[in-house]
Motif scaffolding. Structure first.
Motif, PDB file in Angstrom:
ATOM      1  N   PHE A  66       0.828  -1.234  -0.063  1.00 34.57           N
ATOM      2  CA  PHE A  66      -0.025  -0.010   0.035  1.00 34.57           C
ATOM      3  C   PHE A  66       0.762   1.037  -0.159  1.00 34.57           C
ATOM      4  O   PHE A  66       0.607   2.127  -0.431  1.00 34.57           O
ATOM      5  CB  PHE A  66      -0.918  -0.085   1.177  1.00 34.57           C
ATOM      6  N   GLU A  67       1.882   1.310   0.535  1.00 28.56           N
ATOM      7  CA  GLU A  67       3.004   2.306   0.468  1.00 28.56           C
ATOM      8  C   GLU A  67       3.306   2.695  -0.880  1.00 28.56           C
ATOM      9  O   GLU A  67       3.455   3.786  -1.454  1.00 28.56           O
ATOM     10  CB  GLU A  67       4.036   1.989   1.269  1.00 28.56           C
ATOM     11  N   ALA A  68       3.625   1.403  -1.849  1.00 33.59           N
ATOM     12  CA  ALA A  68       3.887   1.416  -3.273  1.00 33.59           C
ATOM     13  C   ALA A  68       2.614   2.179  -3.921  1.00 33.59           C
ATOM     14  O   ALA A  68       2.776   3.015  -4.984  1.00 33.59           O
ATOM     15  CB  ALA A  68       4.334   0.131  -3.790  1.00 33.59           C
ATOM     16  N   ALA A  69       1.498   1.798  -3.547  1.00 32.23           N
ATOM     17  CA  ALA A  69       0.290   2.011  -4.227  1.00 32.23           C
ATOM     18  C   ALA A  69       0.081   3.684  -3.917  1.00 32.23           C
ATOM     19  O   ALA A  69      -0.542   4.422  -4.794  1.00 32.23           O
ATOM     20  CB  ALA A  69      -0.978   1.410  -3.776  1.00 32.23           C
ATOM     21  N   ASP A  70       0.451   4.152  -2.760  1.00 32.67           N
ATOM     22  CA  ASP A  70       0.342   5.717  -2.429  1.00 32.67           C
ATOM     23  C   ASP A  70       1.321   6.417  -3.303  1.00 32.67           C
ATOM     24  O   ASP A  70       0.729   7.485  -3.739  1.00 32.67           O
ATOM     25  CB  ASP A  70       0.778   5.744  -1.143  1.00 32.67           C
ATOM     26  N   LYS A  71       2.338   5.980  -3.594  1.00 30.75           N
ATOM     27  CA  LYS A  71       2.978   6.622  -4.553  1.00 30.75           C
ATOM     28  C   LYS A  71       2.599   6.865  -5.955  1.00 30.75           C
ATOM     29  O   LYS A  71       2.705   7.527  -6.886  1.00 30.75           O
ATOM     30  CB  LYS A  71       4.372   6.118  -4.787  1.00 30.75           C
ATOM     31  N   GLN A 115      -5.550  -1.869   5.713  1.00 31.47           N
ATOM     32  CA  GLN A 115      -4.652  -0.934   4.940  1.00 31.47           C
ATOM     33  C   GLN A 115      -5.605  -0.330   4.080  1.00 31.47           C
ATOM     34  O   GLN A 115      -5.556   1.109   4.074  1.00 31.47           O
ATOM     35  CB  GLN A 115      -3.345  -1.500   4.187  1.00 31.47           C
ATOM     36  N   ALA A 116      -6.521  -0.825   3.368  1.00 33.86           N
ATOM     37  CA  ALA A 116      -7.310  -0.093   2.511  1.00 33.86           C
ATOM     38  C   ALA A 116      -8.268   0.978   3.185  1.00 33.86           C
ATOM     39  O   ALA A 116      -8.565   1.916   3.041  1.00 33.86           O
ATOM     40  CB  ALA A 116      -8.168  -0.968   1.592  1.00 33.86           C
TER      41      ALA A 116
END
Length: 229
Positions: A66-71, A115-116
């Motif tokens: 989810f940190e990667a998705a945030d980017k 996380q979502a």
């Protein structure tokens, strides 16, 4: 302005691939999560999706996803497709294999859902979609190692829906009652549409995400027209 993001956890070549193609065409930045991302190379090249190596049963690994998705942009949709299963007579099941099935199929759903939920609560909207099966409703003989994670996932989805719906977050659970058409396998001309089309399932997921909040579905059962129930 960055495009909204859709995370698909437990990605493979079936339903997840159909979702990636559909959501990509609809303008989403798609992030695919799988333990082995090498198998997603052709799909990422086709769709422009990002693949992140992820063990959904590990909290730190899911956090990194989810940190990667945030980017990539703001999260709008999270789909949990990962499934842990083992079958066989109850007296013969390997406890460690059953434990892993529970960790992937139920605990993994919790980790991804958590996380979502954190991100969508801050956003004030979005959808979390869980993929279930016939085993979510019925524990068949010799299927304890599959029924347990699926029952657990459904309970998780129910609890999250009751908590998050008042916060304008749509949580839905899909019961896939039947076999999904395998990629690249020709349909049987004598028994047309006897298996679920992954593209048709993906369209239903997107339609549920787009439902007006005055008439949200929590649970949708999808089965071929020839399937008994």
């Amino acid at each position: 302005m960055a495009a909204n993001v859709a995370v698909i956890a437990g990605a493979g070549q079936g339903l997840s691939a159909s979702l990636a193609r559909l959501l990509g065409k609809e303008g989403y930045r798609v992030v695919l999560a799988a333990r082995n991302i090498d198998k997603l190379a052709a799909l990422t090249q086709e769709t422009g999706a990002q693949a992140v190596e992820t063990d959904v049963s590990d909290a730190a690994s899911v956090a990194r996803l989810f940190e990667a998705a945030d980017k990539a942009g703001p999260l709008e949709i999270a789909v949990f497709n990962a499934s842990g299963r083992t079958r066989g007579p109850i007296a013969e099941l390997d406890p460690e294999v059953v434990k892993q099935a529970l960790l992937v199929g139920a605990y993994g759903g919790f980790l991804v859902g958590q996380q979502a939920a954190r991100r969508l609560a801050e956003r004030g909207s979005g959808s979390i979609l869980f993929t279930g099966a016939t085993a979510s409703l019925k524990g068949f003989s010799g299927s304890a190692g599959f029924a347990m994670p699926k029952f657990g996932l459904r309970g998780l989805a129910q609890s999250m829906a009751r908590e998050l719906s008042p916060k304008n977050i749509h949580v839905a659970h899909f019961i896939i009652d039947g076999q999904i058409e395998p990629p690249g396998q020709a349909a049987d001309p004598d028994r047309p549409d006897r298996r679920l089309s992954p593209d048709a399932i993906a369209e239903t997921y997107l339609a549920v995400h787009r439902q007006h909040r005055s008439a949200w579905s929590f649970e949708v059962e999808l089965r071929p027209w020839v399937e008994t129930f």
